[in-house]
Design a protein around this motif. Structure first.
Motif, PDB file in Angstrom:
ATOM      1  N   GLY A   1      35.060  35.285  44.639  1.00 54.11           N
ATOM      2  CA  GLY A   1      36.324  36.041  45.316  1.00 54.11           C
ATOM      3  C   GLY A   1      37.030  35.112  46.275  1.00 54.11           C
ATOM      4  N   ARG A   2      36.405  34.483  47.223  1.00 53.84           N
ATOM      5  CA  ARG A   2      37.328  33.790  48.079  1.00 53.84           C
ATOM      6  C   ARG A   2      38.044  32.774  47.170  1.00 53.84           C
ATOM      7  NH1 ARG A   2      32.565  34.343  51.454  1.00 53.84           N
ATOM      8  NH2 ARG A   2      31.587  32.407  50.610  1.00 53.84           N
ATOM      9  N   GLN A   3      37.521  32.117  46.326  1.00 53.67           N
ATOM     10  CA  GLN A   3      38.229  31.020  45.590  1.00 53.67           C
ATOM     11  C   GLN A   3      39.571  31.801  44.724  1.00 53.67           C
ATOM     12  OE1 GLN A   3      36.323  28.081  43.135  1.00 53.67           O
ATOM     13  NE2 GLN A   3      34.292  28.402  44.291  1.00 53.67           N
ATOM     14  N   GLY A   4      39.231  32.917  44.274  1.00 50.70           N
ATOM     15  CA  GLY A   4      40.202  33.560  43.481  1.00 50.70           C
ATOM     16  C   GLY A   4      41.296  33.864  44.414  1.00 50.70           C
TER      17      GLY A   4
ATOM     18  N   GLU B   1      45.541  34.153  34.997  1.00 50.37           N
ATOM     19  CA  GLU B   1      45.143  32.536  35.166  1.00 50.37           C
ATOM     20  C   GLU B   1      43.891  32.234  36.220  1.00 50.37           C
ATOM     21  OE1 GLU B   1      49.308  30.189  34.451  1.00 50.37           O
ATOM     22  OE2 GLU B   1      48.564  30.305  36.464  1.00 50.37           O
ATOM     23  N   THR B   2      43.870  32.958  37.285  1.00 46.30           N
ATOM     24  CA  THR B   2      42.976  33.179  38.066  1.00 46.30           C
ATOM     25  C   THR B   2      41.587  33.699  37.700  1.00 46.30           C
ATOM     26  OG1 THR B   2      44.435  33.352  39.809  1.00 46.30           O
ATOM     27  CG2 THR B   2      42.224  33.877  40.367  1.00 46.30           C
TER      28      THR B   2
ATOM     29  N   LEU C   1      45.127  32.685  43.956  1.00 43.34           N
ATOM     30  CA  LEU C   1      46.365  33.646  44.193  1.00 43.34           C
ATOM     31  C   LEU C   1      47.514  33.276  45.123  1.00 43.34           C
ATOM     32  CD1 LEU C   1      44.532  37.089  43.472  1.00 43.34           C
ATOM     33  CD2 LEU C   1      46.019  35.882  41.888  1.00 43.34           C
ATOM     34  N   ALA C   2      46.944  32.707  46.345  1.00 49.22           N
ATOM     35  CA  ALA C   2      47.928  32.397  47.508  1.00 49.22           C
ATOM     36  C   ALA C   2      48.486  31.134  47.055  1.00 49.22           C
ATOM     37  CB  ALA C   2      47.140  32.096  48.668  1.00 49.22           C
ATOM     38  N   GLU C   3      47.964  30.378  46.262  1.00 45.39           N
ATOM     39  CA  GLU C   3      48.907  29.043  45.618  1.00 45.39           C
ATOM     40  C   GLU C   3      49.622  29.280  44.740  1.00 45.39           C
ATOM     41  OE1 GLU C   3      45.599  26.649  44.392  1.00 45.39           O
ATOM     42  OE2 GLU C   3      44.741  26.168  46.299  1.00 45.39           O
TER      43      GLU C   3
END
Length: 668
Positions: free
Chosen positions: A463-466, A478-479, A470-472
């Protein structure tokens, strides 16, 4: 003009003297007369069997056997540093004992205790420490030692006794065990026993003071084996550059011998006469019963060790090292041997594998560890070939089978220390019993199940990577597709991971308070269960306590578990690095000493499992190596002759590869 004369033994002997004088000065030259006196004291003329003389060069022992009781020539004594305390048949082995009898104590006040702290008598003059120990031994009712030796770094107390046949080795071993004493608790008390014994209570009350003093003086618990060798008078201790000399008595002719039975009566719970009387009384009162012989094993049956038991012992030995952060000096070879034996039981392997994995963790050279594990390697080869050894009618593996309590006693551990380190199997009081829940959990993990905590942490990390993706600027589709490919999970699982991570994004505690119900709410609306069957009173009709019941209690969200923002890379030695991804997670990466490529490495986690190496290890390890080398060179220039400083820890940026995040989240 060149000479064709062959170099004689005298020439090599003179060269050795010149080398000693060049390194240590004239005062540290070997004294062959004292060497001969020491050997004659332990093994007088007419003794049977063979003695062993040894020297230590580069961490390896070079041993030579000589007929006992025969005078030795100077070239046979040159360079020798140790002499065997017992005599053997042909070579120095415990099963080839020819005669036993001498009893000894080996003190090393410069060693560290079980927690790695300095001992209280470190730096004291050998004469002063000898006076303290001799007084305590006399007050405990023991006969005085025959002689005391200053080994150049430690102190030896030796009782020279009559020669007993080799079959009396168990009796002498029992005397040594009781003289050395058990591993005391941190407060100096004797560990509690499971069964009461009045005779042993009296023995412990009498000997507990000298056991505490022996512990504080650095008594080495590993020096009570029958094949022990001690330093020779007149030899040079290369660690200190000092001469090993006799402290007391002044003349070797004044050495008084002691009887084995006299020493046994002083340290054992029962004297020899009392023991015989107790056995005769027991034989007269106990009825003789027929004992059924044990049923023979089926043909082709062989011992199969319980891998789970040795897995837990391996984890405990690694936890011991992890709790201290290092292995105390004086216990490094022992810890490596016990850990390698546990690895042989649980995982198999070779001597080279064990040495390359454990030597950097113990701070030893791989070559030294490989030579000390030679006997374990031979036993492991016999185990792989299917050979077994019979013990009490049961077939056992040729590997070593130390109990957890025995390993704790050898390492000098207490129950308090084991509880702090989380050690379950290697404990002085024995293995802690597992509950049914713990046994079921271990069985599920052994069958391939992933622990619930690991699954939750993996989902949180996804979840943190997702959220980062999204912030990028990536789209939600895609995420989710990237997370599904990285973690090999379904789309629904990835969506839930991102949603849960979004809810738990604030790390600080969030307090949510529902508003007070207004007066416009109908009486028949939602109300507390205490009003079921009736109507809820209006806010105006309620008391202040009743109004507070309508207000929802504060909801505190616990912060999500977070790993280090940057992994901590710490160089342990030239071939090993510690890689920490969190306060209690990480692993050691060990490079094979003979290999020149960084990608040929072995990674061992804190719980004893082999793991993969992260993709960013190469850059991080090189940074740690460069920083530690620079720090070491700077400290060496500033303080010549001082001990090297602790390796510097370097924090490096995380790799952007999501695979490394996944490994870190799983505790690797």
């Amino acid at each position: 003009m060149l000479s064709n004369r062959r170099p004689s033994v005298t020439d090599s002997w003179k060269r050795e003297i010149a080398a000693h004088v060049a390194v240590h000065g004239r005062a540290a030259v070997e004294n062959w007369v004292e060497m001969a006196r020491h050997i004659a004291t332990l093994h007088p003329r007419g003794s049977d069997g063979c003695i062993t003389l040894a020297s230590k060069v580069g961490g390896n022992y070079r041993e030579t056997s000589h007929r006992a009781g025969q005078p030795l020539k100077r070239f046979e004594l040159a360079g020798k540093q140790f002499v065997s305390m017992n005599r053997f048949m042909r070579r120095k082995m415990g099963k080839l004992l020819a005669s036993v009898g001498h009893v000894w104590l080996d003190f090393d006040p410069y060693a560290d205790d079980a927690r790695g702290n300095a001992l209280p008598y470190r730096g004291m003059a050998p004469e002063a420490l000898m006076a303290i120990l001799a007084k305590a031994i006399a007050e405990a009712g023991l006969p005085a030692p025959s002689y005391w030796t200053a080994s150049g770094r430690g102190l030896h107390a030796v009782w020279v006794c009559e020669a007993l046949p080799g079959r009396a080795a168990p009796k002498v071993a029992r005397i040594l065990k009781e003289l050395y004493g058990p591993t005391l608790n941190d407060d100096g008390t004797v560990p509690a026993r499971k069964r009461s014994d009045p005779d042993r209570d009296l023995q412990e009350a009498r000997l507990a003071p000298i056991w505490r003093l022996f512990r504080d003086a650095g008594l080495d618990q590993q020096t009570k084996d029958s094949a022990r060798i001690l330093r020779l008078w007149g030899s040079v201790n290369p660690e200190s550059g000092l001469l090993c000399k006799r402290l007391w008595p002044e003349f070797s002719e004044d050495i008084q011998r002691c009887r084995v039975d006299q020493l046994a009566d002083a340290v054992l719970p029962l004297t020899n006469d009392a023991f015989k009387a107790r056995m005769a009384e027991k034989a007269a009162t106990s009825p003789i019963e027929d004992v059924e012989p044990a049923k023979p094993r089926k043909a082709g049956w062989s011992y199969s060790p319980k891998a789970g038991v040795w897995d837990r012992r391996l984890v405990d030995l690694l936890r011991y090292r992890e709790h201290l952060g290092f292995v105390p000096k004086g216990k490094r070879h022992l810890w490596v041997f016990l850990t390698a034996n546990a690895m042989a039981h649980a995982k198999g392997g070779t001597v080279a594998d064990w040495a390359s994995a454990l030597a950097p963790l113990a701070g030893l050279r791989v070559d030294d560890v490989r030579s000390s594990l030679a006997s374990l390697g031979r036993r492991h080869d016999r185990h792989l070939s299917g050979e077994t050894s019979d013990h009490g009618g049961t077939a056992w593996s040729p590997l070593f089978h130390h109990r957890g309590s025995t390993m704790a006693e050898l390492l000098g551990l207490t129950d308090e220390f084991c509880a702090e380190a989380g050690m379950q199997s290697v404990r002085p009081s024995g293995t802690l019993a597992l509950t049914s829940t713990q046994r079921s959990a271990q069985k599920r993990i052994k069958d391939g199940a992933i622990p619930q905590g690991t699954r939750a942490e993996t989902k949180a990390e996804a979840g943190r990577q997702g959220l980062s993706m999204l912030a990028e600027g990536r789209t939600k589709a895609e995420t989710i597709a990237t997370l599904a490919a990285l973690f090999d999970m379904g789309v629904t699982w990835c969506k839930e991971a991102v949603r849960d991570a979004g809810k738990a994004a604030p790390v600080e505690a969030v307090v949510e308070v529902a508003p007070v119900v207004s007066e416009s709410i109908e009486k028949a609306g939602r109300f507390s269960g205490r009003y079921i069957g009736g109507s809820c009173p209006s806010p105006a009709d309620r008391t202040e306590a009743e109004v507070s019941e309508v207000v929802q209690a504060p909801v505190v969200k616990a912060p999500a578990p977070v790993l280090y923002d940057k992994p901590i890379i710490r160089r342990i030695s030239d071939v090993s690095t510690e890689y920490r991804t969190g306060p209690t997670t990480g692993f050691w990466v060990i490079r094979v000493i003979d290999d020149t490529y960084w990608h040929h490495v072995t990674a061992l986690s804190f719980d004893g499992d082999y793991v993969d190496v992260p993709e960013d290890y190469h850059v991080a390890a090189r940074a740690a190596r460069l920083a530690s080398s620079t720090a070491f060179a700077t400290s060496a220039r500033r303080s010549v002759g001082k001990a090297p400083q602790r390796r510097r820890a370097v924090a490096v940026d995380r790799a952007q590869a999501a695979e490394e995040y996944r490994r870190a989240s799983q505790g690797y």
